[in-house]
Design an enzyme around this catalytic site. Structure first.
Site: not given
Length: 526
Positions: A119, A395, A51, A15, A294, A378, A354, A247, A389, A53, A226
């Site tokens: 970022e 997102l 966090q 969800s 990263r 993901e 992360h 991260h 990434r 964006g 899962d």
């Protein structure tokens, strides 16, 4: 009510933003949709904890520029077709679904324009945000929009155990010669303890990532791979599994776990500082420094910690162009509660697992090789991220490919015949189920997490990976035997899935001798 819930056009397992995007896109086309969450709280997902964006379009930006940034960060291993779909359709879908339909309150300037941040590895400021709690805002607003859509049923406390397929589960032996097709899933109702089949013409796996396979992670406890495990058991291909992104900055504190310090803080000017008082990123990436990709930042921190301390610092004391408490209220308040004043004190941080850049292989519609089975978010590997990434793309990928999956499922609907459903047996329970000891499950999970962190973590080698495979092989036999005998529950199901996915990641890492992106080996063959 339950009988109609257990038979729908589309079954969505998960969800978060990816699952909800698929659900609303399908419902808008007139499909009946059932959305399952294994948590009692439908908002609980990886999305909730994001966090920084979501990527949109910056000033002087273009799809080609975003494509270049994504592929540079991904070390060129990206699926160019998927990256272009994301870059070209993403901003329009953000405007349509998140801004217009879900009414996500992205931050705006005095004249009403979006406040965009930057970022690591982005060339322009193109990231929309809701201060430092963007994921929470998106999750809550999309959930509200899904609730308003006719045809969507949302069920919490329901755990998918396995994907049902005609070739594997049907008692009609002729089905094993047919095309491989998903028919839904066996689902555990946590309140009743019953496992029952949920049928659907199409099924979407949207169960999130694998962070909780590691000792240190920014992910919630539910992120145990899962969906990846279920898809693998059903016959799907898992690709790029060695590429686990760490991260660079998760809060280091004995009283708080899993608290992410967003990369946007570095985007506003925060710098990494070792315990000797040295700003060190210029030594590792002279051009981008603290805003390097990263994987490079995480490895730099790892080296600065190695043999000395268990952390470094993130220093935001020189940021004066924004009010830290207003721009990053979540981080400010959490640190304040721990007696860390981030305006005047550096923040102790460590890298942590992360994001899973690999996953279940899907096409441009997020469809797997199995008819009727889609994977989004993901759990999937669209190839957008390549070997690493780019920040705040996750997102956007969840939204874009979730919507594409929902639309494609609506177009490709193939009715399930009653005689095929009748050939699927009920779940077979152990004759004398054992109530598992929670302490044993917790210990096994901790051992798995320690193995993955120490041997399949930020820095890898043949010896470490060989040791991990030997340990995981031992765990697998013991845990699978326990699963066959135990009464089904969330923790034993998560452990079973986690050890399988941990093995897939380790085998992929052992088989890839070339360091690339977030897969780094000390014995790399260049």
């Amino acid at each position: 009510m339950e009988d109609t819930t257990r038979r729908s056009n589309l079954l969505v397992i998960g969800s978060g933003l990816a699952g909800l995007s698929a659900a609303v896109a399908a419902a808008e086309q007139g499909l009946t949709v059932t959305v399952l969450s294994k948590s009692e709280n439908l908002t609980e997902s990886n999305t909730l904890y994001a966090q920084g964006g979501i990527v949109e379009t910056g000033i002087g930006d273009s799809p080609d520029l975003l494509i270049r940034d994504i592929i540079d960060a991904g070390s060129g291993l990206n699926n160019s077709r998927s990256v272009r779909i994301l870059a070209e359709s993403g901003p329009e879908l953000v405007a349509d679904y998140l801004v217009r339909k879900a009414e996500v309150p992205f931050e705006r300037g005095e004249e009403g324009e979006f406040d965009r941040t930057r970022e690591g590895a982005h060339t322009v400021r193109r990231i929309l945000h809701v201060n430092d709690q963007t994921g929470r805002a998106i999750q809550e607003q999309m959930l509200g929009y899904a609730r308003s859509c006719p045809g969507i049923t949302l069920l919490s406390g329901h755990i998918a155990v396995d994907i049902i397929t005609n070739t594997h589960h049907s008692t009609d032996y002729q089905q094993r010669y047919k095309r491989h097709r998903a028919l839904g899933a066996y689902v555990l109702n946590q309140q009743t303890g019953e496992i029952r089949p949920f049928y659907a013409e199409s099924t979407v796996i949207a169960t999130g990532g694998i962070g909780n396979l590691y000792l240190h992670t920014s992910n919630p406890e539910s992120a145990t791979g899962d969906g990846i495990a279920m898809a693998y058991r059903a016959g799907c291909s898992i690709i790029n599994a060695e590429y686990v992104q760490f991260h660079p900055t998760v809060l280091f504190h004995r009283d708080v776990k899993r608290f992410l310090i967003t990369e946007a803080l570095r985007g506003e000017g925060a710098r990494l500082l070792n315990t000797k008082g040295e700003y060190f990123m210029e030594r590792y990436h002279p051009r981008l420094r603290d805003l390097a990709p990263r994987d490079e930042v995480a490895r730099a921190i790892y080296r600065e910690m190695d043999g000395s301390t268990g952390y470094v610092y993130l220093d935001a004391r020189d940021i004066t162009h924004v009010n830290i408490a207003d721009r990053f209220p979540g981080i400010y308040e959490q640190c304040k509660a721990l007696d860390i004043d981030i305006v005047n004190q550096p923040i102790p941080v460590v890298p942590a697992a992360h994001y899973f850049c690999g996953g279940i292989k899907v096409d441009e519609h997020s469809k797997t090789e199995i008819d009727g089975l889609y994977v989004v978010g993901e759990s999937s590997c669209t190839g957008v991220h390549g070997a690493n990434r780019l920040a705040s793309v996750s997102l956007l990928e969840a939204l874009v490919f979730g919507i594409r999956a929902g639309h494609h499922a609506a177009i490709q609907q193939k009715p399930l015949r009653d005689n095929l459903i009748a050939s699927i047996p009920d779940w077979v329970y152990p004759k004398q189920p054992i109530d598992f000891d929670p302490l044993l499950i917790q210990h096994d999970m901790f051992t798995l997490q320690s193995t993955m962190w120490n041997y399949v973590g930020i820095v890898r080698s043949k010896r470490r990976l060989d040791r991990a495979l030997a340990d995981l092989n031992y765990f697998t036999h013991r845990i699978e035997k326990f699963y066959q005998e135990a009464r089904a529950g969330e923790s034993i199901l998560a452990l079973r899935n986690a050890v399988l996915v941990g093995t897939l990641i380790t085998k992929a890492a052992a088989g890839n001798h070339r360091s690339l992106g977030c897969h780094y080996r000390t014995d790399s063959m260049h």
